[in-house]
Design an enzyme around this catalytic site. Structure first.
Site, PDB file in Angstrom:
ATOM      1  N   HIS B  82     -21.074  14.841  11.034  1.00 40.33           N
ATOM      2  CA  HIS B  82     -21.662  13.672  11.693  1.00 40.33           C
ATOM      3  C   HIS B  82     -20.746  13.255  12.827  1.00 40.33           C
ATOM      4  O   HIS B  82     -19.533  13.201  12.655  1.00 40.33           O
ATOM      5  CB  HIS B  82     -21.819  12.508  10.714  1.00 40.33           C
ATOM      6  CG  HIS B  82     -22.379  11.284  11.364  1.00 40.33           C
ATOM      7  ND1 HIS B  82     -23.723  11.126  11.578  1.00 40.33           N
ATOM      8  CD2 HIS B  82     -21.778  10.182  11.874  1.00 40.33           C
ATOM      9  CE1 HIS B  82     -23.920   9.967  12.185  1.00 40.33           C
ATOM     10  NE2 HIS B  82     -22.756   9.378  12.380  1.00 40.33           N
ATOM     11  N   ASP B 161     -30.950   0.772   4.781  1.00 33.92           N
ATOM     12  CA  ASP B 161     -30.092   0.847   5.962  1.00 33.92           C
ATOM     13  C   ASP B 161     -30.905   0.640   7.232  1.00 33.92           C
ATOM     14  O   ASP B 161     -30.479  -0.079   8.136  1.00 33.92           O
ATOM     15  CB  ASP B 161     -29.367   2.189   6.014  1.00 33.92           C
ATOM     16  CG  ASP B 161     -28.611   2.341   7.324  1.00 33.92           C
ATOM     17  OD1 ASP B 161     -27.669   1.572   7.539  1.00 33.92           O
ATOM     18  OD2 ASP B 161     -29.011   3.187   8.151  1.00 33.92           O
ATOM     19  N   ARG B 168     -29.231  -6.374  11.854  1.00 29.88           N
ATOM     20  CA  ARG B 168     -27.879  -6.542  12.414  1.00 29.88           C
ATOM     21  C   ARG B 168     -27.922  -6.513  13.937  1.00 29.88           C
ATOM     22  O   ARG B 168     -27.195  -7.242  14.604  1.00 29.88           O
ATOM     23  CB  ARG B 168     -26.960  -5.436  11.893  1.00 29.88           C
ATOM     24  CG  ARG B 168     -26.559  -5.622  10.421  1.00 29.88           C
ATOM     25  CD  ARG B 168     -25.917  -4.365   9.859  1.00 29.88           C
ATOM     26  NE  ARG B 168     -24.798  -3.926  10.670  1.00 29.88           N
ATOM     27  CZ  ARG B 168     -24.369  -2.677  10.766  1.00 29.88           C
ATOM     28  NH1 ARG B 168     -24.983  -1.715  10.080  1.00 29.88           N
ATOM     29  NH2 ARG B 168     -23.357  -2.370  11.524  1.00 29.88           N
ATOM     30  N   SER B 183     -23.445   2.245   6.656  1.00 30.84           N
ATOM     31  CA  SER B 183     -24.686   2.688   7.287  1.00 30.84           C
ATOM     32  C   SER B 183     -24.663   4.203   7.501  1.00 30.84           C
ATOM     33  O   SER B 183     -25.591   4.923   7.121  1.00 30.84           O
ATOM     34  CB  SER B 183     -24.860   1.953   8.624  1.00 30.84           C
ATOM     35  OG  SER B 183     -25.934   2.486   9.352  1.00 30.84           O
ATOM     36  N   LYS B 187     -26.797   7.234   4.866  1.00 32.29           N
ATOM     37  CA  LYS B 187     -27.764   8.240   5.321  1.00 32.29           C
ATOM     38  C   LYS B 187     -27.268   9.648   5.009  1.00 32.29           C
ATOM     39  O   LYS B 187     -28.043  10.518   4.610  1.00 32.29           O
ATOM     40  CB  LYS B 187     -28.010   8.076   6.821  1.00 32.29           C
ATOM     41  CG  LYS B 187     -29.022   6.971   7.115  1.00 32.29           C
ATOM     42  CD  LYS B 187     -29.228   6.744   8.586  1.00 32.29           C
ATOM     43  CE  LYS B 187     -27.981   6.148   9.212  1.00 32.29           C
ATOM     44  NZ  LYS B 187     -28.171   5.611  10.554  1.00 32.29           N
TER      45      LYS B 187
END
Lengths: 444, 444
Positions: B82, B161, B168, B183, B187
């Site tokens: 990621h 999320d 947010r 968050s 995922k």
């Protein structure tokens, strides 16, 4: 201007401008800023605080969100008082007639009780016929004619505060000094008061538990008043034990009547004379507290204050025979005295517990809108520091049913704590906060 | 359990229990807790922080709010990566074929670009026919068959999320390390990865501007992974200047293809080889980073990685002729080279400005759902620290219209800053954060 940028600015601990606060409050009032943004903002305010300037801006923005009355133009000595709420606090019923008798004008809007705190409107409604729902026109007419009005909220006063308070209640953002102070002051300012005595309670039966917290709130509200061009005096008074002896609506009205006849409990009488004195000084009817004190004592002793209470009840459609003969006021089915189980000094009469048990008996409400029973309540017969012999009458429960009596009884017994050693009485006042100064004052 | 009590607990800086976090997140997902309570809670989290245990609980609660894939059971060496997002970051297009060629399995779900940050899905859609919308069944089938999947989000992953992130975004509560970390990790965990390399960007073109902030985020995510029974390595890499030379979707795909042919820019190639090496170590295909590095270099040089990229494109319905002959990919109408106006050392190529100008040209979007133009973008021809003679080619704009070209040109010139004195090149990596340790590592 974007709401999210204002939230971020407050989140980062920066000072909001007047324009930002005005935008945020007016857009929130018009539903253009959603509750979730106001909730995030309120939490940021709670955790990061606000400067005195921001708090004043917030107060004025909320005051200006609806109608604003201006009583000053209609009267030379318009003065108001506000109590942050407590147990047995029937001060307004005594203080308003006192100051009106001394030449002040009072057009006061009061609230109802919630939780263990009582409310003046509930007490007034013990008097058959008394109207607490005057229209704005009726309010202004009565104020102009007799300068003596005591009713519920009239007109659309500070709707932003109403909306924000309901949101704070469910988002954990009630306990914020800037938000509490601006909430109180926005309503007071919208209600037209230019001179306000703020009776800030401190103790286990008050919203502010410590004197230090109460002092902070008092100083803040006095500063808001100053910045908003108003005059205010903050008085920090004790709320560890109930004020006076009576807790419950009819019981408190009766006690107020006794007090206006000069036969009230010593602590309540002294409390009311002091508050009234500060009100007279604030609205320039007396130059010093000592001078004011003489005037209010005269008003009490001459019966003039009592006449002003009668005037008020009559003006608002109350049946004056009930206050002339208070024994006519509704009585609870069960009147149950409780006697001291031991000899000793009283070291505590826990105000919050007494207030909660009054709610259990039906004198107050847990949620807005609940029905209450005006006749029920509790009389305490002593104060912290008193010495009692075993078997002396300690307190009396006025209940509607045996079941509720039994529900309230154990906690009320426990609310009274004992000591073998002498215990100092609790002070009545801790401090007085005046514009630009703070006089230290401890009275017993 | 009451939402307001959980908000108050966090407001007062206390640690929430697993049960409280699970209740709050699951009730919020089911719309039983309103946005305004979640917003107040998020602000309290932002300002008061969370313990590692709370953040892990929050991550798992959000992961468990929807579907959870388990890829581990289907493959021996399932691994994911990621990136926190940046400018010119086409790493996935190179790294995934590299590690698959070395025996790993990758079933990766990517996102779209937003603001100045690009997104892998937008890049992939430059290839005609490439499907980024595989169903859950298609995803699992392709993963099982070839261990090589790269698509958009599949199934209902971490809906809590998604809901909380949208809130947010409008309540000033994005910039919270616990909320950012949970968050991302919720995922990743829901998407089934048990081994994850986290490429955390630091610099002016990244969400985390400072290395210190990036380090905090990397450490936190590695710790969440550990507490959640996953394995993770955090790599902190530079995002002050764009990664590689190309910014814009077709341009980046072409650069990825070049890189897979061993002809990519030095910084991008090195970056991809390093990330791939950490992935191999994490999934036990190599014992050390040095051993892994040898394997990925072999995979690159032998053409095996390239073959895995072709396999991926074919499997997802992409027209392979476009990647075999990248000149077929769409080209911008205007290709405008810009030359150095002076001689000197490049001291800055501001990644955020380059990213923003790519959006101006149409390569990215300001708001979700906006159409983009795959062909447009920017090529930079040098890196910070390079010495250029006046008149050398500095950067090239690929634009759709003269107007957009002129809009982007001045800022792109200003994004390049010069020095008369030699300037150190920027490091590629700042640090590697591994489970239970932190290896210091600075590479140029």
């Amino acid at each position: 201007m974007r709401a999210v940028d204002i939230i971020i600015k407050k989140r980062d601990g920066e000072e909001l401008t007047t324009e930002e606060i005005n935008y945020f409050i007016s857009a929130y009032t018009r539903d253009e800023i959603p509750d979730y943004q106001a909730a995030a903002w309120a939490m940021a305010v709670l955790l990061n605080g606000m400067t005195a300037k921001e708090i004043t801006d917030l107060t004025l923005a909320m005051a200006q969100s609806g109608d604003i009355l201006d009583l000053t133009g209609m009267a030379d000595h318009a003065v108001d008082k506000h109590s942050t709420g407590g147990v047995g606090d029937k001060t307004t019923l005594v203080v308003q007639p006192l100051v009106v008798a001394c030449g002040a004008q009072v057009g006061k809007m009061s609230g109802r009780g919630l939780g263990f705190s009582g409310g003046t409107l509930d007490k007034l409604e013990s008097i058959p016929g008394y109207r607490v729902d005057l229209s704005k026109d009726e309010f202004l007419k009565q104020f102009r004619e007799i300068g003596n009005v005591l009713t519920g909220q009239t007109g659309d006063l500070a709707p932003a505060d109403g909306k924000l308070y309901a949101l704070r209640d469910v988002t954990g953002t009630v306990a914020s000094l800037p938000l509490i102070a601006s909430s109180i002051m926005s309503k007071k300012i919208a209600a037209g008061a230019h001179s306000i005595v703020l009776d800030v309670k401190a103790g286990v039966g008050a919203f502010m538990q410590s004197v230090e917290d109460a002092r902070q709130l008092a100083k803040l509200m006095v500063e808001i008043a100053r910045q908003a061009g108003r005059r205010a005096t903050g008085v920090i008074s004790d709320m560890n034990q109930p004020l006076g002896n009576a807790v419950g609506n009819v019981l408190e009205v009766k006690e107020a009547i006794q007090t206006l006849h000069g036969e009230g409990p010593e602590d309540l009488t002294e409390h009311c004379l002091e508050i009234a004195s500060y009100m007279l000084v604030l609205t320039d009817l007396a130059r010093t507290v000592i001078e004011a004190r003489q005037q209010v004592e005269d008003a009490l002793n001459s019966g003039k204050a009592w006449e002003k209470f009668r005037q008020l009840v009559i003006a608002q459609n109350g049946d004056v025979s009930y206050i002339d003969h208070p024994e006519k006021l509704s009585q609870a089915r069960i009147i149950h005295p409780v006697y001291a189980s031991r000899s000793g000094y009283l070291s505590q009469i826990h105000a919050q517990i007494v207030g909660e048990m009054a709610v259990v008996l039906g004198a107050g409400r847990e949620k807005k809108g609940q029905q209450i029973d005006h006749a029920v309540g509790i009389e305490i017969h002593h104060k912290v520091g008193d010495f009692l012999e075993q078997g002396e009458k300690l307190f009396t429960i006025h209940a509607d049913s045996e079941q509720k009596l039994q529900e309230a009884l154990p906690a009320l017994k426990k609310a009274h704590q004992w000591s073998n050693e002498p215990v100092d009485p609790l002070p009545l006042f801790y401090e007085v906060v005046m514009e630009g100064q703070r006089l230290h004052k401890t009275k017993k």
